[in-house]
Design a protein around this motif. Structure first.
Motif, PDB file in Angstrom:
ATOM      1  N   ALA A 182       0.836  -1.213   0.000  1.00 17.93           N
ATOM      2  CA  ALA A 182       0.000   0.000   0.000  1.00 17.93           C
ATOM      3  C   ALA A 182       0.865   1.255   0.000  1.00 17.93           C
ATOM      4  O   ALA A 182       0.590   2.219  -0.727  1.00 17.93           O
ATOM      5  CB  ALA A 182      -0.929  -0.012   1.203  1.00 17.93           C
ATOM      6  N   THR A 183       1.939   1.254   0.801  1.00 20.42           N
ATOM      7  CA  THR A 183       2.831   2.413   0.849  1.00 20.42           C
ATOM      8  C   THR A 183       3.506   2.642  -0.501  1.00 20.42           C
ATOM      9  O   THR A 183       3.581   3.780  -0.983  1.00 20.42           O
ATOM     10  CB  THR A 183       3.898   2.216   1.942  1.00 20.42           C
ATOM     11  N   GLY A 187       4.187   5.787  -5.304  1.00 23.90           N
ATOM     12  CA  GLY A 187       4.249   5.770  -6.769  1.00 23.90           C
ATOM     13  C   GLY A 187       3.186   6.624  -7.414  1.00 23.90           C
ATOM     14  O   GLY A 187       3.417   7.307  -8.407  1.00 23.90           O
ATOM     15  N   HIS A 188       1.985   6.633  -6.831  1.00 20.24           N
ATOM     16  CA  HIS A 188       0.885   7.424  -7.379  1.00 20.24           C
ATOM     17  C   HIS A 188       1.173   8.921  -7.218  1.00 20.24           C
ATOM     18  O   HIS A 188       0.909   9.714  -8.128  1.00 20.24           O
ATOM     19  CB  HIS A 188      -0.412   7.053  -6.667  1.00 20.24           C
TER      20      HIS A 188
END
Length: 129
Positions: free
Chosen positions: A118-119, A124-125
């Motif tokens: 998730a991190t 990345g997003h």
């Protein structure tokens, strides 16, 4: 005005008009040839060499850009593959720990893997924005 000294003779002046072109106009070249018969040819040769050099530099830049794009794609693919390998190994370890009745360690390993994924997704997003 530009003054050109032709050896020991008196200086001759040729007016030069500022231009954005690489070459002087044909009338200016004719006037230059009156001073020195090879001058116009030398100016044209110089302009041709400059154009060839500029094209060479542009080709080199395009090649470097293409190579950087290929390497970037390769690095992205390798990152995904190694990330997947690490996740599979970590989940395998968690399954092994649970099968050996170490529930706390197995559960924390699973949640650790999920938190890490998730991190990485969030970072990345944000980097793409």
């Amino acid at each position: 005005m530009s003054s050109i000294n032709s050896g020991g003779k008196a200086k001759k002046s040729v007016p030069i008009s500022p231009s954005q072109n690489l070459l002087p106009t044909s009338t200016e070249l004719e006037r230059f040839n009156k001073i020195n018969p090879t001058f116009a040819e030398r100016v044209v040769t110089m302009a041709e060499k400059q154009a060839e050099h500029r094209q060479y530099i542009e080709r080199q830049d395009a090649l470097r850009h293409d190579q950087a794009l290929k390497l970037s794609g390769r690095d992205s693919l390798l990152g995904l593959l190694f990330g997947m390998l690490i996740v599979v190994l970590a989940l395998g370890l968690a399954a092994y720990m649970i099968s050996q009745h170490q529930l706390t360690g197995g559960v924390f390993t699973i949640f650790g893997v999920i938190a890490t994924i998730a991190t990485a997704f969030v970072i990345g997003h944000r980097a793409k924005k």
